[in-house]
Design an enzyme around this catalytic site. Structure first.
Site, short mmCIF file in Angstrom:
data_model
loop_
_atom_site.label_atom_id
_atom_site.label_comp_id
_atom_site.label_asym_id
_atom_site.label_seq_id
_atom_site.Cartn_x
_atom_site.Cartn_y
_atom_site.Cartn_z
N HIS A 1 0.81 -1.22 0.00
CA HIS A 1 0.00 0.00 0.00
C HIS A 1 0.84 1.26 0.00
O HIS A 1 0.42 2.30 -0.49
CB HIS A 1 -1.03 -0.05 1.12
N CYS B 1 -9.64 -3.62 -10.45
CA CYS B 1 -9.22 -2.37 -9.81
C CYS B 1 -7.86 -2.53 -9.11
O CYS B 1 -7.40 -1.63 -8.44
CB CYS B 1 -10.27 -1.85 -8.84
N ARG C 1 -10.70 4.08 -1.87
CA ARG C 1 -10.23 3.29 -0.72
C ARG C 1 -10.55 4.07 0.55
O ARG C 1 -9.71 4.80 1.07
CB ARG C 1 -8.72 3.07 -0.84
N ARG D 1 -15.50 1.88 -1.56
CA ARG D 1 -15.24 0.59 -0.93
C ARG D 1 -15.32 0.75 0.58
O ARG D 1 -14.76 1.71 1.13
CB ARG D 1 -13.86 0.08 -1.33
N ARG E 1 2.46 -9.51 -0.54
CA ARG E 1 2.64 -8.44 -1.53
C ARG E 1 3.54 -7.33 -1.03
O ARG E 1 4.02 -6.50 -1.80
CB ARG E 1 1.27 -7.87 -1.94
N ASN F 1 -4.29 -7.26 -6.75
CA ASN F 1 -3.16 -7.16 -5.80
C ASN F 1 -3.25 -8.27 -4.76
O ASN F 1 -2.28 -8.96 -4.47
CB ASN F 1 -3.16 -5.81 -5.08
C1 PEP Z 1 -6.52 -5.26 -4.61
O1 PEP Z 1 -6.32 -6.06 -3.70
O2 PEP Z 1 -6.20 -5.47 -5.79
C2 PEP Z 1 -7.17 -3.96 -4.34
C3 PEP Z 1 -7.55 -3.16 -5.31
O3 PEP Z 1 -7.31 -3.58 -3.04
P1 PEP Z 1 -6.10 -3.08 -2.13
O4 PEP Z 1 -4.90 -2.89 -3.02
O5 PEP Z 1 -6.51 -1.84 -1.46
O6 PEP Z 1 -5.91 -4.23 -1.18
MG MG Z 2 -7.25 -5.78 -1.77
#
Ligand code: PEP
Ligand code: MG
Length: 589
Positions: free
Chosen positions: A195, A513, A302, A339, A476, A465
């Site tokens: 993030h 997304c 977000r 979201r 990640r 993601n």
């Molecule tokens: C994802 O997981 O791809 C997503 C868009 O949400 P975040 O990156 O905020 O976890």
């Molecule tokens: Mg996510």
């Protein structure tokens, strides 16, 4: 030095090293005319600490251990040491840093020197310098700042560009650098879709994460080149290298200006398929930029960023409502997908939480109480958020998106919470409109049971993601396994293709997304798989649109189908595109 590329472009500037625990310190330039006043502010804070420590020392009871008085003496000595006081003043006078920034910059310089000392006793004196600096910072906090707000971008002509280097920056801290003085970022840790990286990308400035040793090798004030395309950081480059990168910087500015002209062009493929390009945003203030980039709506707001760094006091319903309404109004009738809060894992509610979450309380925070799981464990908080979102729907087209759903019980509890929120508003006579409800598909279990989920939702959005993280069992945010975080993995591609196929068959809208949506290496593939809606950082919309305008979805669909059987999709896709003349430039990673 190599790391992971996060945000395109090249940044060249002087390094500002900030200890991770110090990124919340205000960074702003003072007006040159205010230099003396800022130095006086620093001196005053130092004098306050000197008086405090002197008083403490004088009041020590006779039975207090002798070491305590000796320690206070060391701290008093440090306060007068030119290495701390004169050098800090120097940062204010020559660089026009505010006092807090100047002090942390100098503390960082001294901390390095201590780290390199052979003698254990001397090395341990680093803690004393840090404690003294901490006291002065606290005293400064009580003094009035010259500027009412922090981290303002100020250019007093001739100021050198600055880039920030830190071991780690929490997503919420990164957020405070939006619109700040820094032209680029480097961190030692983090993955491409952590993030922190996502926020850096949303700021559209070059950044490299996972550069491991960066904050140890770089020194305060070094000249740095940050190549956000290649993930390379160069320290004190030679004039020839510098010139080469300045040239690349100019080229990339030109390319951006060229792409920018596409922003109001409809996004339609060669064979006439309309492709919706939406924006991902973190804060209400991002909405005007989303509109300006040509986005036809917000595909992912977000909302958790509204909940961060608030010392445990979460935003109430009215505050949330105002935030959501302002986005809806800023988007001027275009749809806004909000979201529900997705905290946890690498997005703690406050900066202390990152350690608590990662190391102390839970072993696997990414598998823990995050996203919808957390919301359902806090029913009153969740209903407040749902009411605020519903209320915003009276001002435009609002959709609600639920993160990390996988279980039937979660779906039912979420729908129940939404029904209750609606009922409460109806009972109170508060206006709202009907809103569509969508599910993020980011857990393999959800992707594999689409028909069951689709019964309950109006649309789905694939969070690649997390879907990659959970499919491949790769954190990640962990740079140590970043090489295995592979969007091209056949399992990932098959899951995405299955989700799209099933949603399309059910006549429900499906989008992506996650970061794949804004990565031009995947545009043709996603179109070939059947996607017609992609949500990304506003800065990526024009580049993706350029690909859309040149794409032929019918040919891409055939190629994508064949690719799902491939053992090495990344290489094969590149070859397929070139052979079929579907794309002649650019390389898939
Ligand atoms: C994802 O997981 O791809 C997503 C868009 O949400 P975040 O990156 O905020 O976890
Ligand atoms: Mg996510």
């Amino acid at each position: 030095m190599f790391g992971l590329p996060v945000s395109r472009g090249v940044a060249i500037g002087r390094a500002v090293l900030v200890a991770s625990s110090r990124v919340d310190v205000a960074h702003y330039f003072i007006e040159p005319a205010n230099t003396d006043a800022e130095v006086a502010r620093l001196r005053h804070a130092r004098d306050t600490v000197v008086s405090e420590l002197t008083r403490l020392k004088n009041d020590l009871p006779p039975e207090a251990p002798a070491e305590l008085a000796a320690l206070l003496d060391v701290h008093l000595m440090l306060l007068h040491d030119p290495m701390l006081s004169d050098a800090t003043r120097h940062w204010i006078e020559t660089r026009h840093y505010n006092a807090e920034w100047a002090l942390t910059a100098q503390t960082e310089v001294l901390a390095r020197q201590f780290d390199e000392m052979e003698d254990d006793y001397l090395r341990e004196r680093k803690a004393d310098v840090e404690q003294v600096a901490e006291r002065v910072l606290r005293a400064l906090a009580k003094e009035e700042a010259l500027l009412p707000h922090v981290a303002q971008a100020r250019d007093f002509g001739g100021e050198e560009p600055l880039v920030l280097v830190a071991n780690d920056i929490a997503p919420a801290d990164m957020l405070q650098f939006k619109g700040s003085v820094f032209r680029g970022f480097v961190t030692d840790v983090g993955g491409r879709t952590s993030h922190t990286a996502i926020v850096a990308r949303s700021m559209d400035i070059p950044a490299v994460v996972g550069a491991r040793e960066a904050s140890r090798l770089v020194r305060q004030d070094d000249w740095l080149i940050i190549d956000g395309d290649a993930g390379v950081v160069l320290i004190n480059p030679s004039p020839i290298v510098l010139e080469e990168y300045r040239f690349r910087q100019r080229q990339s500015d030109l390319e951006r200006a060229r792409l920018h002209r596409l922003r109001h062009m409809p996004s339609i493929t060669l064979d006439g398929e309309a492709v919706e390009l939406l924006a991902n945003i973190e804060l209400p203030g991002d909405a005007p930029n989303a509109l300006e980039s040509g986005a036809v709506g917000v595909g992912l707001f977000r909302s958790e960023f509204l909940f961060m760094n608030r010392d445990g006091k979460l935003p109430d319903e009215d505050e949330q409502f105002e935030a959501y309404r302002s986005v809806v109004q800023a988007m001027k009738g275009l749809p806004v997908t909000i979201r529900t809060v997705d905290v946890g894992a690498d997005k703690p509610l406050d900066r202390m939480g990152i350690n608590e979450l990662r190391h102390e309380h839970v072993l696997n925070p990414a598998l823990g109480l995050r996203a919808i799981r957390w919301s359902l464990s806090e029913p009153a908080m969740f209903r407040r958020q749902l009411r605020a979102i519903l209320r915003a729907s009276a001002y435009g087209k609002v959709r609600v998106l639920i993160p990390m759903v996988a279980h039937r019980a979660e779906v039912l509890a979420t729908l129940d919470a939404l029904a209750r929120a609606r009922q409460q508003l109806t009972d109170a006579g508060v206006p709202f409109n009907e809103i569509e409800i969508g599910a993020m598909i980011e857990i393999p279990a959800a992707a594999m049971t689409m028909p069951l989920l689709l019964k309950h939702f109006d649309f789905v959005s694939i969070g690649t993601n997390d879907l990659i993280q959970y499919t491949l069992a790769i954190d990640r945010a962990d740079e140590a396994v970043a090489h295995l975080y592979d969007p091209w993995h056949p399992a990932v591609l098959r899951l995405i293709a299955d989700v799209v196929r099933m949603a399309n068959a059910a006549g429900k809208q499906v989008s992506v997304c996650g970061e794949m949506a804004g990565d031009t290496a995947f545009t043709e593939l996603l179109l070939g798989i059947g996607l017609r809606c992609l949500s990304m950082h506003p800065s990526q919309i024009s580049a993706v649109k350029q690909r859309v305008l040149r794409a032929d979805t019918q040919r891409l669909a055939k190629a994508a189908l064949a690719l799902l059987e491939s053992e090495d999709p990344a290489a094969d896709w590149q070859q397929t595109l070139q052979m079929a003349g579907l794309r002649t430039t650019g390389a898939a990673r």
